[in-house]
Write a protein that holds these residues in place. Structure first.
Motif, PDB file in Angstrom:
ATOM      1  N   ASP A 154       4.260  48.412  32.432  1.00 40.49           N
ATOM      2  CA  ASP A 154       4.119  49.395  33.525  1.00 40.49           C
ATOM      3  C   ASP A 154       3.248  50.578  33.113  1.00 40.49           C
ATOM      4  N   MET A 155       2.201  50.272  32.347  1.00 43.41           N
ATOM      5  CA  MET A 155       1.249  51.326  31.960  1.00 43.41           C
ATOM      6  C   MET A 155       0.204  51.453  33.063  1.00 43.41           C
ATOM      7  N   ILE A 156       0.644  52.001  34.189  1.00 39.90           N
ATOM      8  CA  ILE A 156      -0.171  51.973  35.406  1.00 39.90           C
ATOM      9  C   ILE A 156      -1.330  52.953  35.361  1.00 39.90           C
ATOM     10  N   ALA A 157      -1.293  53.927  34.473  1.00 45.89           N
ATOM     11  CA  ALA A 157      -2.365  54.927  34.401  1.00 45.89           C
ATOM     12  C   ALA A 157      -3.452  54.539  33.412  1.00 45.89           C
ATOM     13  N   SER A 158      -3.297  53.403  32.735  1.00 48.46           N
ATOM     14  CA  SER A 158      -4.154  53.062  31.595  1.00 48.46           C
ATOM     15  C   SER A 158      -5.335  52.189  31.999  1.00 48.46           C
ATOM     16  N   GLY A 159      -6.488  52.459  31.407  1.00 46.86           N
ATOM     17  CA  GLY A 159      -7.686  51.673  31.659  1.00 46.86           C
ATOM     18  C   GLY A 159      -8.787  52.084  30.709  1.00 46.86           C
ATOM     19  N   PHE A 160      -9.940  51.439  30.852  1.00 40.22           N
ATOM     20  CA  PHE A 160     -11.039  51.661  29.913  1.00 40.22           C
ATOM     21  C   PHE A 160     -12.273  52.287  30.566  1.00 40.22           C
ATOM     22  N   SER A 161     -12.100  52.873  31.725  1.00 42.07           N
ATOM     23  CA  SER A 161     -13.180  53.609  32.381  1.00 42.07           C
ATOM     24  C   SER A 161     -12.734  55.040  32.589  1.00 42.07           C
ATOM     25  N   PRO A 162     -13.651  56.009  32.511  1.00 46.00           N
ATOM     26  CA  PRO A 162     -13.272  57.394  32.773  1.00 46.00           C
ATOM     27  C   PRO A 162     -12.651  57.526  34.160  1.00 46.00           C
ATOM     28  N   PRO A 163     -11.532  58.210  34.276  1.00 47.39           N
ATOM     29  CA  PRO A 163     -10.855  58.328  35.565  1.00 47.39           C
ATOM     30  C   PRO A 163     -11.657  59.172  36.552  1.00 47.39           C
ATOM     31  N   GLY A 188     -19.616  79.313  20.212  1.00 47.61           N
ATOM     32  CA  GLY A 188     -18.193  79.503  19.972  1.00 47.61           C
ATOM     33  C   GLY A 188     -17.355  79.553  21.237  1.00 47.61           C
ATOM     34  N   SER A 189     -17.940  79.177  22.365  1.00 45.07           N
ATOM     35  CA  SER A 189     -17.208  79.208  23.642  1.00 45.07           C
ATOM     36  C   SER A 189     -16.645  77.836  23.973  1.00 45.07           C
ATOM     37  N   LEU A 190     -15.485  77.825  24.625  1.00 45.97           N
ATOM     38  CA  LEU A 190     -14.883  76.579  25.085  1.00 45.97           C
ATOM     39  C   LEU A 190     -15.552  76.152  26.377  1.00 45.97           C
ATOM     40  N   VAL A 191     -16.152  74.966  26.369  1.00 48.79           N
ATOM     41  CA  VAL A 191     -16.880  74.490  27.548  1.00 48.79           C
ATOM     42  C   VAL A 191     -16.444  73.065  27.874  1.00 48.79           C
ATOM     43  N   GLU A 192     -16.560  72.718  29.138  1.00 48.37           N
ATOM     44  CA  GLU A 192     -16.264  71.362  29.564  1.00 48.37           C
ATOM     45  C   GLU A 192     -17.450  70.460  29.232  1.00 48.37           C
ATOM     46  N   VAL A 193     -17.157  69.260  28.748  1.00 50.47           N
ATOM     47  CA  VAL A 193     -18.204  68.311  28.377  1.00 50.47           C
ATOM     48  C   VAL A 193     -18.024  67.033  29.182  1.00 50.47           C
ATOM     49  N   PRO A 194     -19.059  66.183  29.259  1.00 46.78           N
ATOM     50  CA  PRO A 194     -18.928  64.940  30.027  1.00 46.78           C
ATOM     51  C   PRO A 194     -17.858  64.031  29.447  1.00 46.78           C
ATOM     52  N   MET A 195     -17.237  63.254  30.318  1.00 47.78           N
ATOM     53  CA  MET A 195     -16.231  62.293  29.874  1.00 47.78           C
ATOM     54  C   MET A 195     -16.872  61.191  29.034  1.00 47.78           C
ATOM     55  N   PHE A 196     -16.165  60.782  28.019  1.00 49.18           N
ATOM     56  CA  PHE A 196     -16.628  59.741  27.111  1.00 49.18           C
ATOM     57  C   PHE A 196     -16.547  58.373  27.791  1.00 49.18           C
ATOM     58  N   VAL A 197     -17.620  57.592  27.646  1.00 47.88           N
ATOM     59  CA  VAL A 197     -17.646  56.226  28.162  1.00 47.88           C
ATOM     60  C   VAL A 197     -17.664  55.291  26.968  1.00 47.88           C
ATOM     61  N   GLY A 198     -16.581  54.547  26.766  1.00 49.08           N
ATOM     62  CA  GLY A 198     -16.470  53.678  25.603  1.00 49.08           C
ATOM     63  C   GLY A 198     -17.434  52.507  25.653  1.00 49.08           C
ATOM     64  N   GLY A 245     -12.077  53.454  23.581  1.00 46.95           N
ATOM     65  CA  GLY A 245     -12.383  53.691  24.993  1.00 46.95           C
ATOM     66  C   GLY A 245     -11.214  53.843  25.934  1.00 46.95           C
ATOM     67  N   LEU A 246      -9.986  53.902  25.434  1.00 42.81           N
ATOM     68  CA  LEU A 246      -8.820  53.937  26.316  1.00 42.81           C
ATOM     69  C   LEU A 246      -8.641  55.304  26.969  1.00 42.81           C
ATOM     70  N   TYR A 247      -8.345  55.289  28.268  1.00 39.93           N
ATOM     71  CA  TYR A 247      -7.856  56.454  29.013  1.00 39.93           C
ATOM     72  C   TYR A 247      -6.431  56.140  29.430  1.00 39.93           C
ATOM     73  N   THR A 248      -5.500  57.049  29.129  1.00 37.39           N
ATOM     74  CA  THR A 248      -4.099  56.776  29.401  1.00 37.39           C
ATOM     75  C   THR A 248      -3.318  58.084  29.457  1.00 37.39           C
TER      76      THR A 248
END
Length: 530
Positions: A217-226, A241-251, A259-262
């Motif tokens: 029942d790992m329903i949130a899990s997959g190998f593509s960026p959500p 030195g600033s915290l910035v958002e970066v692109p999602m990793f594509v395995g 490459g897991l997203y979970t």
């Protein structure tokens, strides 16, 4: 009976969590565990502030129960979407234990064998070392003992297919012979994933989904960026030195490695399967021997650790250590903008998941070790202070190395050619294409879709700066110049302990095909036919 599950719900303020602890027993152990879980949100708040983490998700498994699952902070800096136990994160190399367990399932099925050559199922598997090509096994792939180093820039940012990686392996130098030493590599996990798909008659992703995700029942899990707006967004520290958002990793091709997203809840269900030695909801999903094999040391990691974790080995998809006298299997995961951790104490029926949406920090280790110490009744250690000091020393070493590199720069040492002569396309048969162009303000480079300026370093050396790259923010390029034909190649030491990687210049009339792979070299004087 132990503790019932504690499900954390979102709070109104960032980093705060309302926790409902339900006791189903009044034993001293249960009371101590309940106190630990009640204190956990306060520790999480403190740790997130110390390490500058926007959001974090934690799950704790005790025997067969998920006794805690909760979220802290926000999914993106400056936002108000709160993290929960079901928020999806990238987990990087925490994918590896799942790939190893998928392989164990195929061994159970009789379709794969740990100690048969990979070529039994992948006849096109070849590396430079002929002995390794002939004799490397699935066990070797999963235990990082093929001798092939990381070579991560072969795949990072590239659109090369998983099968296409096989064509590149013969061009890559190894550091060791087969089984001579531990050498961590994502590429061999990509091969292991390809092997899983080939043997299963489908794909790695389909097999893992059907045999692991669905029954657990790992329903949130997959190998593509959500694409869900509620997913945790990745963050990193930029050059300022600033915290910035970066692109999602594509395995992509290396999804079986990283490459897991979970979510924390989903990974906790996976850890329940590990702690139960392969049984979930009364159904056996994998043999006990298969689970035990993944947790069994296969190769020593030759590095002495701290007093509490002095010795580390690698199993199949897990680091295997002893934590303060307790058998300890664990893995960290760092994808672009994410930092993840899973840890299992198999003989103590205890496991922890910590996921976060910021790269490069020690929060997961602080959280997990604090939980282990309290649940095991061990004397407390100030892990926040200890790991802060360790992080400081590591950064000092990195800073010193950067200063030594900077000291080598001498822009006054002239280039041997005009800037325009360096512009062109360069190719390495394993790493792909490097394009250098002349811009109004100087040279610029493009590599696997990553672009940035080339700053003159000294002579024919330039610093290629890639501000959008997390794995390689910069590297030095040296151009080779022939007196008659001009600039003929560009090379760079893309990985420690290896000779510089050479990119040959592509002439306008040259074929687009790369050179033939080097003939596989026998190990130790052997002459084994290919």
């Amino acid at each position: 009976m132990g503790l019932s599950i504690v499900r954390a719900t979102p709070a109104k303020r960032i980093g705060c969590l309302t926790v409902a602890v339900v006791l189903s027993a009044v034993s001293a152990t249960a009371a101590d565990d309940a106190e630990t879980l009640a204190l956990l949100p306060h520790l999480a708040d403190e740790v997130m502030v110390r390490w500058g983490v926007p959001g974090m998700s934690v799950a704790v498994v005790r025997a067969d129960e998920m006794v805690f699952a909760g979220g802290f902070g926000v999914t993106r800096t400056g936002g108000d979407e709160e993290v929960t136990a079901d928020t999806v994160f990238g987990v990087g190399s925490v994918t590896k234990p799942i790939t190893a367990l998928a392989s164990a399932m195929l061994v159970d099925d009789g379709r794969l064998a740990w100690d048969e050559p990979v070529r039994t199922w992948l006849p096109d598997f070849r590396v430079q070392n002929l002995h390794t090509s002939q004799h490397a096994t699935p066990r070797d792939l999963l235990a990082h003992r093929t001798g092939l180093p990381r070579h991560d820039l072969v795949w990072y940012g590239s659109d090369v297919s998983r099968a296409g990686l096989l064509d590149r392996l013969p061009y890559l130098a190894s550091l060791y012979d087969l089984r001579a030493d531990f050498e961590y590599t994502n590429l061999m996990y990509a091969v292991a994933g390809l092997l899983v798909g080939r043997v299963a008659g489908s794909t790695y992703e389909e097999f893992v989904g059907r045999r692991i995700f669905e029954p657990l029942d790992m329903i949130a899990s997959g190998f593509s960026p959500p694409t869900d707006d509620g997913a945790a967004r990745p963050h990193a520290i930029d050059a300022n030195g600033s915290l910035v958002e970066v692109p999602m990793f594509v395995g992509g091709s290396v999804a079986p490695a990283a490459g897991l997203y979970t979510s924390a809840s989903d990974l906790a269900r996976f850890l329940q399967l590990v702690l139960s030695r392969g049984v979930r909801h009364g159904d056996r999903l994998v043999s006990e021997s298969g689970v035990v094999e993944t947790l069994t040391p296969q190769v020593a990691v030759r590095k002495l650790g701290p007093r509490e974790i002095p010795i580390t080995n690698y199993g199949l998809g897990w680091y295997i250590s002893v934590y303060r006298g307790h058998l300890y299997a664990w893995h960290t995961g760092a994808a672009d903008g994410y930092n993840a951790y899973v840890g299992v104490l198999p003989y103590d029926d205890l496991a922890v998941v910590v996921l976060s949406n910021r790269l490069d920090h020690q929060a997961p280790e602080v959280i997990s070790r604090w939980i282990f110490d309290r649940f095991l009744g061990l004397p407390g250690i100030d892990w926040q202070a200890a790991l802060t000091d360790q992080d400081r020393r590591v950064r000092e070493v990195q800073h010193d190395a950067e200063m030594r590199l900077e000291a080598l720069a001498d822009p006054a040492e002239p280039m041997s050619r005009p800037l325009a002569d360096y512009a062109g396309e360069y190719r390495n048969p394993a790493y792909g294409d490097l394009e250098i162009t002349l811009q109004e303000d100087g040279l610029a480079g493009s590599f696997h879709g990553l672009t940035g300026p080339l700053r003159h370093w000294r002579g024919d050396l330039f610093l290629f700066e890639l501000p959008r790259s997390v794995i390689a923010p910069s590297f030095v390029i040296e151009f080779a110049v022939d007196a008659e034909t001009g600039v003929v190649a560009a090379s760079s030491p893309l990985q420690r302990d290896l000779e510089p990687i050479v990119f040959r210049r592509i002439r306008p009339d040259a074929t687009l095909e790369g050179p033939s792979p080097p003939r596989a070299q026998p190990s130790g004087g052997e002459n084994i036919p290919d």
